[in-house]
Design an enzyme around this catalytic site. Structure first.
Site, mmCIF file in Angstrom:
data_model
loop_
_atom_site.group_PDB
_atom_site.id
_atom_site.type_symbol
_atom_site.label_atom_id
_atom_site.label_comp_id
_atom_site.label_asym_id
_atom_site.label_seq_id
_atom_site.Cartn_x
_atom_site.Cartn_y
_atom_site.Cartn_z
ATOM 1 N N GLU A 73 3.109 7.377 0.312
ATOM 2 C CA GLU A 73 3.956 6.403 -0.390
ATOM 3 C C GLU A 73 5.231 7.061 -0.895
ATOM 4 O O GLU A 73 6.181 6.367 -1.281
ATOM 5 C CB GLU A 73 3.185 5.780 -1.554
ATOM 6 C CG GLU A 73 3.241 6.529 -2.864
ATOM 7 C CD GLU A 73 2.462 7.837 -2.885
ATOM 8 O OE1 GLU A 73 2.632 8.614 -3.835
ATOM 9 O OE2 GLU A 73 1.682 8.102 -1.948
ATOM 10 N N CYS A 99 -4.620 12.404 -1.697
ATOM 11 C CA CYS A 99 -4.559 13.442 -2.723
ATOM 12 C C CYS A 99 -5.946 13.721 -3.301
ATOM 13 O O CYS A 99 -6.804 14.228 -2.594
ATOM 14 C CB CYS A 99 -3.548 13.052 -3.804
ATOM 15 S SG CYS A 99 -3.023 14.437 -4.845
ATOM 16 N N HIS A 110 1.329 12.600 -0.092
ATOM 17 C CA HIS A 110 1.564 11.245 -0.595
ATOM 18 C C HIS A 110 2.405 10.434 0.389
ATOM 19 O O HIS A 110 3.632 10.527 0.380
ATOM 20 C CB HIS A 110 2.262 11.308 -1.954
ATOM 21 C CG HIS A 110 1.364 11.706 -3.073
ATOM 22 N ND1 HIS A 110 0.846 10.802 -3.973
ATOM 23 C CD2 HIS A 110 0.851 12.913 -3.416
ATOM 24 C CE1 HIS A 110 0.064 11.435 -4.833
ATOM 25 N NE2 HIS A 110 0.053 12.720 -4.511
#
Length: 388
Positions: free
Chosen positions: A362, A276, A360
């Site tokens: 995750e 990001c 992202h």
């Protein structure tokens, strides 16, 4: 133009162009100004509100049922909500979830965040798309007393996110070690026992679940503040360097972040991985540039194409700036691209284990398609050690 379907609204959202959305207020009382965005995720509102990348933004949730599973401290991405406010279609109902520790309304009130329900979020989302992340003022008054002229002036007076370095506002005050791994049934969050790689993570607004993914990939993580120098990073003798997510204008944060990254790249051969804002910081350090997007990408259903394998990943995104792929210099390869608008979503150096993605991996919330990137980072550190 005002929209007031309620006999006594207790909250209003005022756009800089004078458009007013009335609704029912909940959470804290008062008023706030921010940039307005929309998020299309169906789940994970708590993770979204506590994601440091949302600093300076009020989030409109396009999914109508927000708050029905309550909140739990385990799901916080940082200690307190960071998003400036919340806009939802329906007033939140009572929580129904075995993990819920608190109702959304009380949680927002206790954490000082204003929210408004009963808003036509489809109409509002269309306005965001057309106006491009408008500046807004959000007010909550149980008596329903609003000074619309003052609120419009406040919205118009908001400086916007361009030129704002918000990473300094959300970064850690001092370094710390992270060893908590990803949540797993039935144990919950476990502590790592034998990490293989020493990683320094630069905290531009790091989500806890990113740190958990690093720990679950065998990384002994030391987190440093956003303003850490290359000397401070290298003092920990890391096997790799991680650049975290975060809020604000990457060009502003880059004033101090880019020199550090360039020194790491120029003086070491360490693997570097960014997510990001960290992706944008790496691109700037390599000679690229970033641009402000019209309304950004915020959601958990964004398709991204891996340009090297041809595979499509469904990803979680939260960014209002993007890397200009045309600005990337020779030796830097574009690896991923959004299938929504063709914007850049990943880069790597052609001859070194240095890479980053705009989305992202995750998730939290979102799909797990891209967890392999953490494993790739660990594999790069393994390979680096094997060469020594």
């Amino acid at each position: 133009m005002a929209q007031n379907p309620l006999s006594k609204p207790t909250a209003c959202l005022v756009l800089a162009d004078g458009t007013v959305f009335y609704g029912t207020g909940f959470g804290a009382t008062g008023q706030t100004v921010a940039e307005l965005c929309f998020n299309t995720a169906m789940t994970g509102y708590q993770e979204i509100m506590t994601d440091p990348s949302y600093a300076g933004q009020i989030v409109t949730f396009t999914f109508p049922h927000i708050g029905n599973v309550g909140v739990t401290p385990e799901d916080d991405e940082t200690t307190d909500p960071v998003a400036a406010g919340m806009v939802v279609k329906w007033d939140p109902t009572a929580a129904s979830n075995w993990r819920a520790a608190e109702e959304l309304k009380g949680w927002l009130a206790r954490r000082g965040r204003i929210a408004i329900g009963g808003v036509d979020t489809r109409r509002l989302t269309r306005a965001i798309r057309q106006q491009g992340a408008p500046h807004v003022a959000l007010a909550h008054d149980p008596e329903g007393k609003f000074d619309l002229a003052a609120l419009i002036a406040a919205a118009r007076g908001f400086a916007g996110l361009e030129g704002m370095d918000l990473a300094k506002d959300v970064t850690c005050a001092q370094s710390y070690r992270w060893d908590e791994m990803r949540w797993a049934w039935p144990e919950g969050y476990a502590r790592q026992e034998a990490p293989k790689h020493k990683v320094v993570a630069i905290d531009y607004g790091a989500k806890r679940n990113i740190l958990r993914c690093l720990a679950s990939s065998g990384c002994d993580v030391t987190v440093l503040p956003a303003t850490a120098t290359a000397a401070e990073v290298l003092a920990h003798a890391p096997d790799g360097v991680f650049l975290s997510n975060g809020p604000g204008d990457p060009a502003a944060t880059g004033e101090y972040a880019v020199p550090m990254i360039r020194e790491i790249l120029d003086t070491t051969s360490l693997p570097v991985f960014g997510i990001c804002l960290g992706h944008q910081m790496l691109a700037l350090a390599l000679g690229g540039r970033t641009v402000k997007m019209n309304h950004g990408h915020h959601g958990a259903n964004h398709p991204v194409k891996d340009l090297e394998t041809g595979k499509v990943e469904i990803t979680s995104m939260n960014h209002g700036f993007a890397v200009d792929a045309q600005s990337l210099p020779e030796g830097v390869v574009e690896t991923h691209r959004s299938l929504f608008d063709g914007s850049n979503c990943g880069i790597r150096m052609s001859e070194r284990p240095v890479f980053s993605v705009q989305y992202h991996p995750e998730a939290s919330p979102g799909p797990q398609d891209s967890f392999y990137l953490f494993e790739r980072f660990a594999a790069a550190m393994d390979a680096q050690k094997a060469e020594v």
